[in-house]
Motif scaffolding. Structure first.
Motif, PDB file in Angstrom:
ATOM      1  N   THR A  38      19.235  66.603  35.609  1.00  0.00           N
ATOM      2  CA  THR A  38      18.962  66.956  34.213  1.00  0.00           C
ATOM      3  C   THR A  38      17.471  67.208  33.997  1.00  0.00           C
ATOM      4  N   LEU A  39      16.639  66.333  34.536  1.00  0.00           N
ATOM      5  CA  LEU A  39      15.186  66.524  34.409  1.00  0.00           C
ATOM      6  C   LEU A  39      14.735  67.803  35.118  1.00  0.00           C
ATOM      7  N   ALA A  40      15.243  68.037  36.320  1.00  0.00           N
ATOM      8  CA  ALA A  40      14.845  69.225  37.084  1.00  0.00           C
ATOM      9  C   ALA A  40      15.267  70.504  36.370  1.00  0.00           C
ATOM     10  N   THR A  41      16.464  70.505  35.828  1.00  0.00           N
ATOM     11  CA  THR A  41      16.958  71.697  35.130  1.00  0.00           C
ATOM     12  C   THR A  41      16.167  71.950  33.853  1.00  0.00           C
ATOM     13  N   THR A  42      15.919  70.904  33.095  1.00  0.00           N
ATOM     14  CA  THR A  42      15.154  71.062  31.851  1.00  0.00           C
ATOM     15  C   THR A  42      13.735  71.522  32.156  1.00  0.00           C
ATOM     16  N   LEU A  43      13.123  70.962  33.187  1.00  0.00           N
ATOM     17  CA  LEU A  43      11.781  71.382  33.587  1.00  0.00           C
ATOM     18  C   LEU A  43      11.782  72.838  34.041  1.00  0.00           C
ATOM     19  N   ALA A  44      12.774  73.227  34.828  1.00  0.00           N
ATOM     20  CA  ALA A  44      12.867  74.622  35.290  1.00  0.00           C
ATOM     21  C   ALA A  44      13.066  75.572  34.108  1.00  0.00           C
ATOM     22  N   ALA A  45      13.864  75.169  33.136  1.00  0.00           N
ATOM     23  CA  ALA A  45      14.067  75.996  31.939  1.00  0.00           C
ATOM     24  C   ALA A  45      12.773  76.117  31.136  1.00  0.00           C
ATOM     25  N   ALA A  46      12.036  75.018  31.026  1.00  0.00           N
ATOM     26  CA  ALA A  46      10.758  75.042  30.310  1.00  0.00           C
ATOM     27  C   ALA A  46       9.758  75.947  31.026  1.00  0.00           C
ATOM     28  N   LEU A  47       9.737  75.885  32.347  1.00  0.00           N
ATOM     29  CA  LEU A  47       8.839  76.771  33.113  1.00  0.00           C
ATOM     30  C   LEU A  47       9.247  78.232  32.958  1.00  0.00           C
ATOM     31  N   ALA A  48      10.547  78.490  32.987  1.00  0.00           N
ATOM     32  CA  ALA A  48      11.022  79.868  32.794  1.00  0.00           C
ATOM     33  C   ALA A  48      10.628  80.377  31.409  1.00  0.00           C
ATOM     34  N   VAL A  71      21.611  68.735  27.678  1.00  0.00           N
ATOM     35  CA  VAL A  71      22.930  68.199  27.328  1.00  0.00           C
ATOM     36  C   VAL A  71      24.013  68.739  28.258  1.00  0.00           C
ATOM     37  N   VAL A  72      24.018  70.038  28.473  1.00  0.00           N
ATOM     38  CA  VAL A  72      25.064  70.632  29.312  1.00  0.00           C
ATOM     39  C   VAL A  72      24.938  70.154  30.757  1.00  0.00           C
ATOM     40  N   THR A  73      23.721  70.070  31.266  1.00  0.00           N
ATOM     41  CA  THR A  73      23.526  69.579  32.636  1.00  0.00           C
ATOM     42  C   THR A  73      23.979  68.128  32.758  1.00  0.00           C
ATOM     43  N   GLY A  74      23.611  67.298  31.798  1.00  0.00           N
ATOM     44  CA  GLY A  74      24.037  65.897  31.826  1.00  0.00           C
ATOM     45  C   GLY A  74      25.547  65.762  31.766  1.00  0.00           C
ATOM     46  N   PHE A  75      26.179  66.523  30.893  1.00  0.00           N
ATOM     47  CA  PHE A  75      27.635  66.454  30.751  1.00  0.00           C
ATOM     48  C   PHE A  75      28.337  66.849  32.051  1.00  0.00           C
ATOM     49  N   ILE A 108      32.187  79.559  39.963  1.00  0.00           N
ATOM     50  CA  ILE A 108      32.862  79.969  38.723  1.00  0.00           C
ATOM     51  C   ILE A 108      31.906  79.866  37.537  1.00  0.00           C
ATOM     52  N   SER A 109      31.037  78.871  37.537  1.00  0.00           N
ATOM     53  CA  SER A 109      30.113  78.682  36.411  1.00  0.00           C
ATOM     54  C   SER A 109      29.078  79.795  36.300  1.00  0.00           C
ATOM     55  N   LEU A 110      28.901  80.561  37.364  1.00  0.00           N
ATOM     56  CA  LEU A 110      27.940  81.661  37.327  1.00  0.00           C
ATOM     57  C   LEU A 110      28.469  82.876  36.562  1.00  0.00           C
ATOM     58  N   VAL A 111      29.778  82.990  36.476  1.00  0.00           N
ATOM     59  CA  VAL A 111      30.396  84.170  35.860  1.00  0.00           C
ATOM     60  C   VAL A 111      29.951  84.400  34.416  1.00  0.00           C
ATOM     61  N   PRO A 112      29.972  83.385  33.529  1.00  0.00           N
ATOM     62  CA  PRO A 112      29.542  83.649  32.154  1.00  0.00           C
ATOM     63  C   PRO A 112      28.112  84.189  32.049  1.00  0.00           C
ATOM     64  N   ALA A 113      27.205  83.700  32.885  1.00  0.00           N
ATOM     65  CA  ALA A 113      25.823  84.205  32.851  1.00  0.00           C
ATOM     66  C   ALA A 113      25.795  85.683  33.225  1.00  0.00           C
ATOM     67  N   LEU A 114      26.625  86.066  34.186  1.00  0.00           N
ATOM     68  CA  LEU A 114      26.674  87.463  34.605  1.00  0.00           C
ATOM     69  C   LEU A 114      27.309  88.363  33.547  1.00  0.00           C
ATOM     70  N   LEU A 115      28.216  87.814  32.765  1.00  0.00           N
ATOM     71  CA  LEU A 115      28.926  88.599  31.750  1.00  0.00           C
ATOM     72  C   LEU A 115      28.312  88.496  30.354  1.00  0.00           C
ATOM     73  N   HIS A 130      21.851  77.256  36.943  1.00  0.00           N
ATOM     74  CA  HIS A 130      23.135  76.693  37.362  1.00  0.00           C
ATOM     75  C   HIS A 130      23.033  76.104  38.770  1.00  0.00           C
ATOM     76  N   LEU A 131      22.167  76.688  39.566  1.00  0.00           N
ATOM     77  CA  LEU A 131      22.054  76.258  40.959  1.00  0.00           C
ATOM     78  C   LEU A 131      21.176  75.021  41.127  1.00  0.00           C
ATOM     79  N   VAL A 132      20.239  74.812  40.210  1.00  0.00           N
ATOM     80  CA  VAL A 132      19.339  73.649  40.307  1.00  0.00           C
ATOM     81  C   VAL A 132      20.125  72.331  40.292  1.00  0.00           C
ATOM     82  N   PRO A 133      20.948  72.072  39.281  1.00  0.00           N
ATOM     83  CA  PRO A 133      21.668  70.786  39.306  1.00  0.00           C
ATOM     84  C   PRO A 133      22.686  70.707  40.442  1.00  0.00           C
TER      85      PRO A 133
END
Length: 150
Positions: A38-48, A71-75, A108-115, A130-133
């Protein structure tokens, strides 16, 4: 008392205690990995976001907030822990089944981002996020499932 049945009772209790210990250890390791993911994903999103990714999704034109990634990463990290615990309980090869299951779910989780229809920067960032966590959770839990402690 029959010595044979006494041994069976002790061996059964010992096996149950060992199994409970593996469950607790896997859950604890999973929780630590979930926090790290969760921390890594949030940090990566903040950097992006800092380098200009807007995370605007065309459906409604809303921007994904950093808290949304958290939230989504934690869930879904907790979902991964539950899958690992279920496989530990009911599978003869829990680590192998866990890797196959979670890699498939990650794909499968990558599909919505692509669409999503988002711009290229947002799409690439969402795919990466999606790949970080997955890179944190899958190997950590698979390794824990392979460890024999009983």
């Amino acid at each position: 008392m029959n010595g044979m049945s006494d041994t069976g009772v002790v061996a059964g209790a010992s096996a149950q205690a060992g199994h409970a210990h593996r469950f607790r250890k896997l859950a604890g390791t999973g929780f630590i990995a979930a926090v790290a993911a969760t921390l890594a994903t949030t940090l990566a999103a903040a950097l992006a976001r800092a380098v200009g990714v807007d995370f605007e999704v065309p459906d409604g034109g809303e921007t994904i907030p950093l808290s949304g990634f958290t939230v989504v990463t934690g869930f879904f990290s907790v979902v991964g822990i539950v899958i690992a615990l279920a496989l530990l309980r009911w599978s003869a090869r829990p680590a192998e089944r866990f890797v196959w299951t979670t890699v498939s779910l990650t794909a499968i989780s990558l599909v919505p981002a692509l669409l999503s229809g988002a711009n290229t920067a947002t799409t690439v960032a969402l795919l990466g996020l999606h790949l970080v966590p997955a890179a944190v959770m899958i190997p950590t839990l698979a390794r824990s499932l392979r460890t024999r402690t009983d």
